[in-house]
Each structure stands twice: as C-alpha cells, then as structure tokens.
Design a protein around this motif. Structure first.
Motif, PDB file in Angstrom:
ATOM      1  N   LEU A  30       0.853  -1.194   0.000  1.00 20.41           N
ATOM      2  CA  LEU A  30       0.000   0.000   0.000  1.00 20.41           C
ATOM      3  C   LEU A  30       0.883   1.236   0.000  1.00 20.41           C
ATOM      4  CD1 LEU A  30      -3.228   0.552   2.035  1.00 20.41           C
ATOM      5  CD2 LEU A  30      -1.498   2.334   1.970  1.00 20.41           C
ATOM      6  N   ASP A  32       1.121   5.750  -0.584  1.00 20.42           N
ATOM      7  CA  ASP A  32       0.459   7.043  -0.705  1.00 20.42           C
ATOM      8  C   ASP A  32       1.502   8.149  -0.707  1.00 20.42           C
ATOM      9  OD1 ASP A  32       1.067   7.681   2.021  1.00 20.42           O
ATOM     10  OD2 ASP A  32      -0.760   6.676   2.686  1.00 20.42           O
ATOM     11  N   THR A  45      -5.654   5.621   7.077  1.00 20.04           N
ATOM     12  CA  THR A  45      -4.765   4.631   6.468  1.00 20.04           C
ATOM     13  C   THR A  45      -4.321   3.565   7.461  1.00 20.04           C
ATOM     14  OG1 THR A  45      -3.957   6.490   5.132  1.00 20.04           O
ATOM     15  CG2 THR A  45      -2.803   4.380   4.929  1.00 20.04           C
ATOM     16  N   TYR A  64       3.738  -0.878   3.912  1.00 17.99           N
ATOM     17  CA  TYR A  64       3.265   0.496   3.741  1.00 17.99           C
ATOM     18  C   TYR A  64       4.398   1.389   3.256  1.00 17.99           C
ATOM     19  CZ  TYR A  64       1.086   4.982   5.086  1.00 17.99           C
ATOM     20  OH  TYR A  64       0.572   6.251   5.098  1.00 17.99           O
ATOM     21  N   THR A  80      -0.424   1.465  -9.385  1.00 15.55           N
ATOM     22  CA  THR A  80      -1.400   0.442  -9.029  1.00 15.55           C
ATOM     23  C   THR A  80      -1.761  -0.407 -10.241  1.00 15.55           C
ATOM     24  OG1 THR A  80      -2.309   1.984  -7.400  1.00 15.55           O
ATOM     25  CG2 THR A  80      -3.617   0.043  -7.892  1.00 15.55           C
ATOM     26  N   ILE A  87      -2.373  -1.444  -3.575  1.00 17.12           N
ATOM     27  CA  ILE A  87      -3.353  -0.419  -3.197  1.00 17.12           C
ATOM     28  C   ILE A  87      -2.621   0.915  -3.114  1.00 17.12           C
ATOM     29  CG2 ILE A  87      -4.981   0.363  -1.426  1.00 17.12           C
ATOM     30  CD1 ILE A  87      -5.233  -2.525  -0.498  1.00 17.12           C
ATOM     31  N   LEU A  89      -3.220   5.476  -2.710  1.00 13.23           N
ATOM     32  CA  LEU A  89      -4.059   6.658  -2.583  1.00 13.23           C
ATOM     33  C   LEU A  89      -4.083   7.362  -3.932  1.00 13.23           C
ATOM     34  CD1 LEU A  89      -5.654   8.798  -1.056  1.00 13.23           C
ATOM     35  CD2 LEU A  89      -3.506   9.798  -0.310  1.00 13.23           C
ATOM     36  N   THR A 145     -12.792   5.618   0.702  1.00 13.50           N
ATOM     37  CA  THR A 145     -12.650   6.941   0.115  1.00 13.50           C
ATOM     38  C   THR A 145     -12.811   8.014   1.179  1.00 13.50           C
ATOM     39  OG1 THR A 145     -13.344   8.328  -1.757  1.00 13.50           O
ATOM     40  CG2 THR A 145     -15.081   7.270  -0.470  1.00 13.50           C
ATOM     41  N   THR A 240      -9.201   8.462  -3.024  1.00 11.68           N
ATOM     42  CA  THR A 240      -9.591   7.063  -2.899  1.00 11.68           C
ATOM     43  C   THR A 240      -8.369   6.204  -2.643  1.00 11.68           C
ATOM     44  OG1 THR A 240      -9.260   6.277  -5.180  1.00 11.68           O
ATOM     45  CG2 THR A 240     -11.263   7.531  -4.730  1.00 11.68           C
ATOM     46  N   TYR A 241      -8.541   5.228  -1.777  1.00 14.05           N
ATOM     47  CA  TYR A 241      -7.578   4.135  -1.729  1.00 14.05           C
ATOM     48  C   TYR A 241      -8.176   3.035  -2.596  1.00 14.05           C
ATOM     49  CZ  TYR A 241      -4.437   6.055   1.769  1.00 14.05           C
ATOM     50  OH  TYR A 241      -3.503   6.823   2.413  1.00 14.05           O
TER      51      TYR A 241
END
Length: 340
Positions: A30, A32, A45, A64, A80, A87, A89, A145, A240-241
C-alpha cells in the motif's frame, strides 16, 4: 468399507488442503503521498490496515510506503495498474485526464461538510455509477474513500480577505473544476500537488492556496499564510484508496468481504473525525494570529453565481469531449440529496 474409508480420507485431505490454501498469508503493498502527520494517514490509512489484519485473523498484512516513497502523487494510479503496488491513494484531480468524472466533487458550493460529500461519493464510487464509469475502465476498485471538507482560501497577505484580493494573484489549484472557479474569480490557477505547496509558498511561486482547513497543519503551512476565509466553500476533492482489480480478483472471498467492510467503517470514521477537526483548526489559526474572514453579503452573492457557472462550464466541457459530465453532475447531486 475400505473404499468408503479411502474416499473419506481423500475428501478430508482435500478439505484440509483447501482450508490451508484459504488461510495462506497475504501481503498487500500500500502506497500514498501523505506525510506521517497527515490526518488521513492517522485517522484512516493506519486504521484500515490494522482493522483488515484483525478482521482476517492476521491472514492479511501490509507493506506500507508513505510520503511518495515509491512515486509521486500523480503516479499512484499507474503504479497500481502496473502492479508495483496493490493499493494506493489515488486523487482523481491530480490525473483528470484519466479520472475526469470524479472532479464533480471539486465543484464549489456542493456540500457543507466532509461526511456529506464523502458518503455521497462513497455510495457511487464503491459499486455505483462512478465505479462503473470511472474506476472499472482503469482497472482499479475503490476500497475506501474520503472527501475533504470544503476548501477555503488562504493568502500569504495579512488582513481581511475580499474576493477582489484574488484578482491577478497566483493561487494553487488541483486543476479541473477548481481551475474554472479560480478563473471566474480573476485569479491565476497554478497546479500543484499537496507535497509541492510548502516550497511554492516559501518561494513566492504562488500567492495563496485553496485548501481544506485541517490539511494546513498536516503540511505545516501556518507560518507561510496570514489570512483565511470561512464558509467560502470553493472546492472539494475526492481521494480514494483503490486496489488493482486483477489483484482483487485473486483474493479469497472472505478477504474481499473483510476489506470492503473495513473500508466502509474507515470511510465513515475519517470524515467524522475530520469534520470535528475543522473547528479545532480555526481555533489554532486564531491563536497563531491568522486573520479569519467570513465574506460579506456582496461577495457571497458573487460566489453563488460562480458556483452555478462553474457547474455548467465543467459539465459542458466534459460533454464536448464525449465524456458524460452532465450525467456525472446529476448522479452526484442526487447522491448528495439522498445523503441528507
């Protein structure tokens, strides 16, 4: 009897193997662009990752990658889609060429709180119109989201703000609908992602920003801005994730169910906690000596006209490009009305 016993033993072995396969450890990557201090990281998160792990009895764990460790904010969709991460962001406004319809959330004067905007968008992005027309064609699925509370105007100049103050000034924008709004007010929109704002303000590349109130402290911008509006409601932004669809389809059904249930809880949790933070943020601004302005009746009348014109221009612009802008506006407006 020996045949029946052998058959039962074989069936038991198959069931045991299936159970072992179903419980096979799963690691999801994941990513972001958020700094560790960002409220979405704190409220959403980490909560999402921890609760999914709990809900799956430890079967699902996460690697992460925060703060643009694997790529810039605008690259998260591509990362992604390619499987570099599972996953990410994804902020539609940063990539409006790929996700143009979600910019309907950016339109000014649409909703009054984070939860109002978030729950309307979540309903349609999870498995509704935006899921089918925006995310599925891009090979991703929204798992939770968040829509920022209404954006306000922050300027580096001191004193009370009037709309005429933005004329000719360079103001940070995420693009899309916010560009239309700022141009309607006579400002010069400058497209910047959130991590780029601090340097741009400190260098004078922009004179101000249109930004969600609690996010100012997340990016430590207080010392660079001197004045802010309250109630101007100049924009919103959907975040959105989202998970790679091919990766999603490989997950066991029980894991999919857990992710979506936790995603729903996370969506509701983040917007509620953020709405609570708006009043706290304004109190912090007061303590720091920032001028807080609620626009007068004349300026608000101008804004009301800007709201309506921005909606018309945005929808018509997409319609001309063969995109269902008017339909997106209708769907989101109906979702907002239903959420009230």
């Amino acid at each position: 009897m020996r045949f029946c016993g052998a058959a039962l033993a074989g069936a038991s072995a198959i069931l045991a193997a299936s159970a072992a396969l179903a419980a096979e450890p799963i690691t999801l990557r994941l990513a972001d662009n958020l700094p560790p201090t960002h409220f979405l990281a704190k409220y959403g998160t980490h909560y999402f990752m921890e609760e999914v792990t709990k809900a799956t009895n430890g079967q699902v764990k996460f690697e992460y990658f925060p703060a643009e460790q694997v790529g810039k904010a605008k690259d998260m969709l591509a990362l992604t889609q390619s499987g570099v991460v599972d996953i990410a962001l994804i902020v539609p406004s940063y990539i409006s060429d790929k996700l143009p319809l979600s910019a309907v959330v950016d339109l000014p004067g649409s909703f009054g709180s984070s939860c109002e905007g978030t729950l309307a968008y979540w309903k349609t992005a999870r498995d509704g119109w935006f899921a089918k027309n925006e995310f599925q064609p891009n090979g991703v699925r929204v798992v939770f989201t968040y829509v920022n509370p209404p954006y306000e105007l922050f300027l580096s100049k001191e004193g009370a703000i009037r709309l005429e103050d933005v004329k000719g000034r360079k103001i940070r924008s995420v693009g899309g609908a916010l560009d239309i709004t700022l141009r309607s007010l006579g400002a010069v929109p400058v497209r910047l992602t959130a991590p780029e704002i601090r340097e741009s303000l400190s260098r004078g590349t922009v004179d101000g920003i249109v930004f969600p109130v609690p996010t100012v402290t997340s990016y430590k911008l207080e010392g660079l801005i001197k004045s802010v509006t309250v109630g101007a409601n100049l924009a919103g932004t959907a975040t959105t994730y989202s998970i790679n669809e091919a990766r999603w389809k490989k997950l066991p059904e029980a894991v999919q169910k857990a992710i979506m249930e936790v995603g729903d809880a996370t969506t509701r949790r983040v917007c509620k906690m953020t709405d609570d933070d708006v009043a706290k943020s304004y109190e912090t601004f007061r303590q720091q000596g920032m001028t807080i302005t609620r626009l007068g009746a004349d300026d608000q009348k101008i804004l009301d006209g800007v709201y309506q014109q921005a909606r018309r221009d945005w929808a018509a612009g997409l319609d001309r490009r063969g995109k269902p802008g008017s339909e997106a506006l209708k769907v989101f407006s109906e979702a907002l009305a239903a959420a009230k």
